[in-house]
Design an enzyme around this catalytic site. Structure first.
Site, PDB file in Angstrom:
ATOM      1  N   GLU A  26       5.753   3.737  24.266  1.00 23.79           N
ATOM      2  CA  GLU A  26       5.366   4.308  25.562  1.00 23.79           C
ATOM      3  C   GLU A  26       6.337   5.411  25.993  1.00 23.79           C
ATOM      4  OE1 GLU A  26       5.161   1.007  28.243  1.00 23.79           O
ATOM      5  OE2 GLU A  26       3.522   0.055  27.148  1.00 23.79           O
ATOM      6  N   ALA A  70      -0.660  -3.306  34.554  1.00 22.70           N
ATOM      7  CA  ALA A  70      -1.260  -4.609  34.859  1.00 22.70           C
ATOM      8  C   ALA A  70      -0.507  -5.339  35.958  1.00 22.70           C
ATOM      9  CB  ALA A  70      -1.319  -5.478  33.603  1.00 22.70           C
ATOM     10  N   GLY A  81       0.890  -7.807  27.168  1.00 24.17           N
ATOM     11  CA  GLY A  81       2.260  -8.279  26.989  1.00 24.17           C
ATOM     12  C   GLY A  81       3.212  -7.124  26.755  1.00 24.17           C
ATOM     13  N   ARG A  82       3.518  -6.875  25.491  1.00 28.04           N
ATOM     14  CA  ARG A  82       4.341  -5.747  25.072  1.00 28.04           C
ATOM     15  C   ARG A  82       3.654  -5.066  23.895  1.00 28.04           C
ATOM     16  NH1 ARG A  82       6.717  -5.552  29.227  1.00 28.04           N
ATOM     17  NH2 ARG A  82       8.957  -5.864  29.624  1.00 28.04           N
ATOM     18  N   ILE A 121       1.612 -16.464  32.735  1.00 28.84           N
ATOM     19  CA  ILE A 121       0.515 -15.497  32.713  1.00 28.84           C
ATOM     20  C   ILE A 121      -0.607 -15.977  31.805  1.00 28.84           C
ATOM     21  CG2 ILE A 121      -0.132 -13.164  32.019  1.00 28.84           C
ATOM     22  CD1 ILE A 121       2.656 -12.255  32.955  1.00 28.84           C
ATOM     23  N   LEU A 149       1.111 -19.138  25.941  1.00 27.75           N
ATOM     24  CA  LEU A 149       0.517 -19.847  27.079  1.00 27.75           C
ATOM     25  C   LEU A 149       1.606 -20.175  28.097  1.00 27.75           C
ATOM     26  CD1 LEU A 149      -2.463 -20.740  27.610  1.00 27.75           C
ATOM     27  CD2 LEU A 149      -1.687 -23.063  27.191  1.00 27.75           C
ATOM     28  N   HIS A 190       0.283   0.759  31.341  1.00 28.42           N
ATOM     29  CA  HIS A 190       1.266  -0.287  31.636  1.00 28.42           C
ATOM     30  C   HIS A 190       1.309  -0.579  33.147  1.00 28.42           C
ATOM     31  CE1 HIS A 190       5.181  -2.199  29.915  1.00 28.42           C
ATOM     32  NE2 HIS A 190       4.646  -2.966  30.852  1.00 28.42           N
ATOM     33  N   SER A 241       1.579 -21.026  20.976  1.00 28.71           N
ATOM     34  CA  SER A 241       2.874 -20.866  21.630  1.00 28.71           C
ATOM     35  C   SER A 241       3.934 -21.431  20.701  1.00 28.71           C
ATOM     36  CB  SER A 241       2.916 -21.588  22.982  1.00 28.71           C
ATOM     37  OG  SER A 241       2.195 -20.862  23.964  1.00 28.71           O
ATOM     38  N   ARG A 242       5.186 -21.359  21.131  1.00 22.49           N
ATOM     39  CA  ARG A 242       6.259 -21.893  20.294  1.00 22.49           C
ATOM     40  C   ARG A 242       6.061 -23.376  20.011  1.00 22.49           C
ATOM     41  NH1 ARG A 242      11.241 -19.810  23.811  1.00 22.49           N
ATOM     42  NH2 ARG A 242       9.655 -20.212  25.394  1.00 22.49           N
TER      43      ARG A 242
END
Length: 309
Positions: A281, A301, A251-252, A175, A172, A299, A194-195
């Site tokens: 990729e 976005a 994200g990744r 983005i 969070l 990729h 999140s962390r």
């Protein structure tokens, strides 16, 4: 007389050298760089990386800065920095810096910057668009109509509504927060991991991703990639999400165990996916090509004409 750029001649040596590691650069951006720098373009050179770096380092005025793209084939690590010891600044054209060894850069006094929040709204819009597409089967229904199957087979199978869905967001940050606000406006219930929990948001926090998945209809992957988030969505998380669950990843690619994701989709253990990023990729698992419950983009976005400008 033709300009140096038009004739293919090198720019005057008074321009500072800039290393560029980006496979596709639009003409306007490329021209803007060439007006300001003596551009050393790795992908245009056709050379192996080490030979390219050695040549750059050996020039009378070696480069002090580099532009690199996230998710690409080039990693700025100790070997890279050893090869071009003149570097003092590395810029990533995206928000992610997982392709840059930050510890090594800090140790050597090399400054690092990224795109900040330039692309954030576009990525958030893309994530929501992909989710709507997967749930309502927009792309699949479009292919159905375009192929002439409507009058032959009748109506296409129904999709499901977005409103009321429980959406778990992994990451969070800027983005992720923008995605949450957009989906909240659609009537979704927002959860997040999140962390650490954020006091400034009203959404329910989950310490464990597995628990987040078990309470969610949709998982949106919006976290940075690091050693803690690599394969953060694994087999157990996919099982917890369940057969009606949807994965959206902007994200990744490596944040999701891609092999397990493909298996879960093939076996019907989750309902669908929207993927803008992939683990290797530009290679995409061939099994995904025939799946109508999967929406894929390359990729992109972050890219709109406005954000790129």
């Amino acid at each position: 007389m033709a300009s140096p750029a038009a004739s293919g001649e090198a720019e005057p040596p008074t321009l500072p050298a800039l290393l560029l590691f980006r496979r596709k650069v639009d003409a306007a951006f490329h021209a803007a760089l060439r007006r300001r720098y003596r551009l050393l373009d790795f992908f245009a050179s056709g050379e192996p990386l080490q030979a390219f770096l050695a040549g750059a380092a050996a020039s009378p005025d070696p480069p002090r800065a580099a532009v690199v793209v996230g998710g690409g084939a080039v990693r700025v690590d100790a070997a890279f920095l050893d090869a071009v010891r003149s570097l003092g600044f590395v810029f990533s054209t995206g928000a992610g810096v997982d392709h840059i060894d930050l510890h090594e850069c800090a140790r050597r006094g090399v400054a690092v910057a990224n795109s900040g929040t330039v692309y954030s709204t576009d990525v958030a819009d893309h994530a929501v668009g992909m989710l709507i597409d997967v749930l309502r089967r927009v792309s699949a229904a479009e292919r159905f109509v375009r192929s002439g199957l409507w009058p032959v087979q009748g109506d296409y199978p129904l999709g499901t509504k977005l409103g009321g869905k429980r959406v778990g967001i992994i990451g969070l940050g800027n983005i992720g927060s923008l995605i949450a606000k957009r989906l909240q406006a659609f009537g979704c219930v927002i959860y997040y991991h999140s962390r650490r929990p954020r006091d400034s948001v009203p959404y329910k926090y989950f310490l464990k991703v597995h628990e987040l998945a078990s309470e969610s209809d949709v998982l949106v992957v919006a976290c940075a990639l690091n050693k803690d988030t690599r394969h953060i969505v694994n087999k157990d998380v996919l099982e917890a999400l369940g057969k009606d669950g949807i994965i959206i990843n902007i994200g990744r690619g490596a944040s999701v165990d891609e092999k397990e994701l493909v298996r879960a989709l093939k076996e019907g253990r989750i309902a669908g996916a929207g993927l803008d990023v992939f683990e290797n990729e530009p290679k995409v698992p061939a099994e995904l090509f025939s799946m109508d419950n999967v929406v894929m983009t390359h990729h992109i976005a972050v890219f709109t004409s406005e954000s790129r400008s």
